[in-house]
Design an enzyme around this catalytic site. Structure first.
Site, PDB file in Angstrom:
ATOM      1  N   LYS A   1       0.833  -1.213   0.000  1.00 46.76           N
ATOM      2  CA  LYS A   1       0.000   0.000   0.000  1.00 46.76           C
ATOM      3  C   LYS A   1       0.872   1.270   0.000  1.00 46.76           C
ATOM      4  O   LYS A   1       2.072   1.219   0.303  1.00 46.76           O
ATOM      5  CB  LYS A   1      -0.971  -0.061   1.189  1.00 46.76           C
ATOM      6  CG  LYS A   1      -1.938  -1.269   1.067  1.00 46.76           C
ATOM      7  CD  LYS A   1      -3.101  -1.232   2.058  1.00 46.76           C
ATOM      8  CE  LYS A   1      -4.015  -2.446   1.872  1.00 46.76           C
ATOM      9  NZ  LYS A   1      -5.244  -2.385   2.698  1.00 46.76           N
TER      10      LYS A   1
ATOM     11  N   PHE B   1     -15.713   2.449   5.803  1.00 42.25           N
ATOM     12  CA  PHE B   1     -14.327   2.760   5.461  1.00 42.25           C
ATOM     13  C   PHE B   1     -14.063   2.761   3.953  1.00 42.25           C
ATOM     14  O   PHE B   1     -12.939   2.960   3.532  1.00 42.25           O
ATOM     15  CB  PHE B   1     -13.386   1.764   6.155  1.00 42.25           C
ATOM     16  CG  PHE B   1     -13.653   0.309   5.843  1.00 42.25           C
ATOM     17  CD1 PHE B   1     -13.191  -0.255   4.659  1.00 42.25           C
ATOM     18  CD2 PHE B   1     -14.375  -0.487   6.726  1.00 42.25           C
ATOM     19  CE1 PHE B   1     -13.436  -1.591   4.361  1.00 42.25           C
ATOM     20  CE2 PHE B   1     -14.633  -1.835   6.436  1.00 42.25           C
ATOM     21  CZ  PHE B   1     -14.163  -2.382   5.250  1.00 42.25           C
TER      22      PHE B   1
ATOM     23  N   ARG C   1      -1.175 -14.514   3.636  1.00 44.10           N
ATOM     24  CA  ARG C   1      -2.025 -13.875   4.647  1.00 44.10           C
ATOM     25  C   ARG C   1      -1.446 -14.082   6.053  1.00 44.10           C
ATOM     26  O   ARG C   1      -1.581 -13.222   6.922  1.00 44.10           O
ATOM     27  CB  ARG C   1      -3.481 -14.368   4.532  1.00 44.10           C
ATOM     28  CG  ARG C   1      -4.165 -13.829   3.264  1.00 44.10           C
ATOM     29  CD  ARG C   1      -5.641 -14.145   3.194  1.00 44.10           C
ATOM     30  NE  ARG C   1      -6.432 -13.449   4.186  1.00 44.10           N
ATOM     31  CZ  ARG C   1      -6.995 -12.246   4.013  1.00 44.10           C
ATOM     32  NH1 ARG C   1      -6.860 -11.599   2.870  1.00 44.10           N
ATOM     33  NH2 ARG C   1      -7.702 -11.696   4.970  1.00 44.10           N
TER      34      ARG C   1
ATOM     35  N   ASN D   1      -3.019  -0.521   6.456  1.00 47.79           N
ATOM     36  CA  ASN D   1      -2.476  -1.733   7.087  1.00 47.79           C
ATOM     37  C   ASN D   1      -1.394  -2.419   6.224  1.00 47.79           C
ATOM     38  O   ASN D   1      -1.190  -3.616   6.312  1.00 47.79           O
ATOM     39  CB  ASN D   1      -3.605  -2.690   7.468  1.00 47.79           C
ATOM     40  CG  ASN D   1      -4.431  -3.107   6.260  1.00 47.79           C
ATOM     41  OD1 ASN D   1      -4.184  -2.644   5.155  1.00 47.79           O
ATOM     42  ND2 ASN D   1      -5.395  -3.970   6.464  1.00 47.79           N
TER      43      ASN D   1
ATOM     44  N   HIS E   1      -2.010  -5.963   0.994  1.00 51.71           N
ATOM     45  CA  HIS E   1      -3.218  -6.712   0.627  1.00 51.71           C
ATOM     46  C   HIS E   1      -2.812  -8.118   0.225  1.00 51.71           C
ATOM     47  O   HIS E   1      -1.718  -8.318  -0.311  1.00 51.71           O
ATOM     48  CB  HIS E   1      -3.922  -6.050  -0.568  1.00 51.71           C
ATOM     49  CG  HIS E   1      -4.958  -6.929  -1.198  1.00 51.71           C
ATOM     50  ND1 HIS E   1      -6.248  -7.028  -0.718  1.00 51.71           N
ATOM     51  CD2 HIS E   1      -4.880  -7.802  -2.235  1.00 51.71           C
ATOM     52  CE1 HIS E   1      -6.912  -7.923  -1.442  1.00 51.71           C
ATOM     53  NE2 HIS E   1      -6.110  -8.396  -2.377  1.00 51.71           N
TER      54      HIS E   1
HETATM   55  N1  LIG Z   1     -12.733  -1.738  10.150  1.00 52.24           N
HETATM   56  C1  LIG Z   1     -11.964  -1.208   9.187  1.00 52.24           C
HETATM   57  N2  LIG Z   1     -11.547   0.069   9.282  1.00 52.24           N
HETATM   58  C2  LIG Z   1     -10.795   0.624   8.322  1.00 52.24           C
HETATM   59  N3  LIG Z   1     -10.380  -0.020   7.207  1.00 52.24           N
HETATM   60  C3  LIG Z   1     -10.757  -1.311   7.068  1.00 52.24           C
HETATM   61  C4  LIG Z   1     -11.565  -1.976   8.042  1.00 52.24           C
HETATM   62  N4  LIG Z   1     -11.783  -3.256   7.625  1.00 52.24           N
HETATM   63  C5  LIG Z   1     -11.128  -3.375   6.456  1.00 52.24           C
HETATM   64  N5  LIG Z   1     -10.514  -2.228   6.121  1.00 52.24           N
HETATM   65  C6  LIG Z   1      -9.687  -1.986   4.929  1.00 52.24           C
HETATM   66  O1  LIG Z   1     -10.248  -2.685   3.833  1.00 52.24           O
HETATM   67  C7  LIG Z   1      -9.313  -3.649   3.349  1.00 52.24           C
HETATM   68  C8  LIG Z   1     -10.053  -4.859   2.853  1.00 52.24           C
HETATM   69  O2  LIG Z   1     -10.743  -5.438   3.929  1.00 52.24           O
HETATM   70  P1  LIG Z   1     -10.796  -7.016   4.132  1.00 52.24           P
HETATM   71  O3  LIG Z   1     -10.895  -7.684   2.795  1.00 52.24           O
HETATM   72  O4  LIG Z   1     -11.864  -7.273   5.139  1.00 52.24           O
HETATM   73  O5  LIG Z   1      -9.378  -7.349   4.821  1.00 52.24           O
HETATM   74  P2  LIG Z   1      -8.027  -7.996   4.235  1.00 52.24           P
HETATM   75  O6  LIG Z   1      -7.260  -6.885   3.545  1.00 52.24           O
HETATM   76  O7  LIG Z   1      -7.304  -8.497   5.454  1.00 52.24           O
HETATM   77  O8  LIG Z   1      -8.460  -9.090   3.289  1.00 52.24           O
HETATM   78  C9  LIG Z   1      -8.371  -3.892   4.537  1.00 52.24           C
HETATM   79  O9  LIG Z   1      -7.089  -4.355   4.150  1.00 52.24           O
HETATM   80  C10 LIG Z   1      -8.305  -2.528   5.156  1.00 52.24           C
HETATM   81  O10 LIG Z   1      -7.369  -1.707   4.467  1.00 52.24           O
HETATM   82 MG   LIG Z   2      -9.725  -8.962   1.684  1.00 51.36          MG
END
Ligand SMILES: Nc1ncnc2c1ncn2[C@@H]1O[C@H](COP(=O)(O)OP(=O)(O)O)[C@@H](O)[C@H]1O
Ligand SMILES: [Mg+2]
Ligand SMILES: Nc1ccn([C@@H]2O[C@H](COP(=O)(O)OP(=O)(O)OP(=O)(O)O)[C@@H](O)[C@H]2O)c(=O)n1
Length: 179
Positions: free
Chosen positions: A14, A63, A91, A121, A124
């Protein structure tokens, strides 16, 4: 797929990491140390429609706007990674989505080390074979997913067949006939 076969996943680094060369280098080292092979590598600035398409499953969540805006705020790195059990292992190396828990419970993961918030975070990773194929198709439209498994996967199993271009951060298959 054979038990020994490699599985592809789409990794994204990111924007807040790509603009920090030391952090990016650390993450690249973690990727190689965890025995991922880098099949394709590209740096790209996403347009808002690109980001909205990519995160369309989250449309309507609180978000969504901040996430798509953030993802277009600077260049991202896109990697097609290959490994045995690649989707699960990537992951695992990233750590869980929610950064503040992750910093506490899994501080050695990528998100534990480089995540700034739940949105920012750091990385991805595709969550299934189906989404890996779809996400790879979105960002690497000329990549032949089936053709790679048929013709190239076997070469990527063994480090000895590969050359790492550290600058471009990509592994290519060595041409042993000319060696
Ligand atoms: N509660 C949240 N608050 C802020 N950003 C979020 C939240 N949940 C998810 N995101 C953002 O959306 C992205 C996609 O979400 P998700 O697919 O649920 O997680 P992942 O990236 O772990 O697969 C996350 O990587 C994060 O950047
Ligand atoms: Mg995801
Ligand atoms: N309606 C909301 C608002 C926030 N949160 C949670 O609280 C966190 C912190 O919110 P906020 O302070 O707005 O996030 P920032 O620190 O600004 O970071 P970012 O926008 O990058 O996530 C969010 O990421 C989210 O996990 C939530 O669950 N429900």
């Amino acid at each position: 797929m054979l038990a020994k076969g490699l599985q592809l996943t789409l990794a994204i680094i990111k924007p807040h990491v790509v603009c920090q060369p030391v952090a990016l280098q650390d993450i690249r080292r973690m990727i190689l140390a965890a025995d991922f092979k880098v099949v394709r590598s590209e740096r790209k600035r996403l347009s808002l429609p690109d980001a909205e398409r990519f995160y369309s499953e989250h449309e309507g969540k609180f978000f969504y706007n901040r996430l798509t805006t953030f993802m277009t705020s600077g260049p991202i790195d896109l990697y097609i990674l290959a490994r045995r059990d690649g989707i699960k292992e990537w992951r695992k190396l990233m750590g869980p989505t929610k950064v503040f828990r992750t910093q506490f419970f899994e501080p050695e993961t990528i998100r534990g080390k480089f995540g700034l918030s739940d949105t920012r975070n750091a990385t991805h990773g595709s969550d299934s074979d189906e989404s890996a194929k779809k996400e790879i198709g979105l960002f690497f439209p000329r990549f032949d997913f089936e053709g790679w498994h048929r013709d190239e996967e076997i070469h990527y199993r063994d480090e000895a067949n590969l050359i790492l271009d550290e600058e471009e951060f990509v592994h290519t298959i060595a041409d042993n006939n000319n060696a």
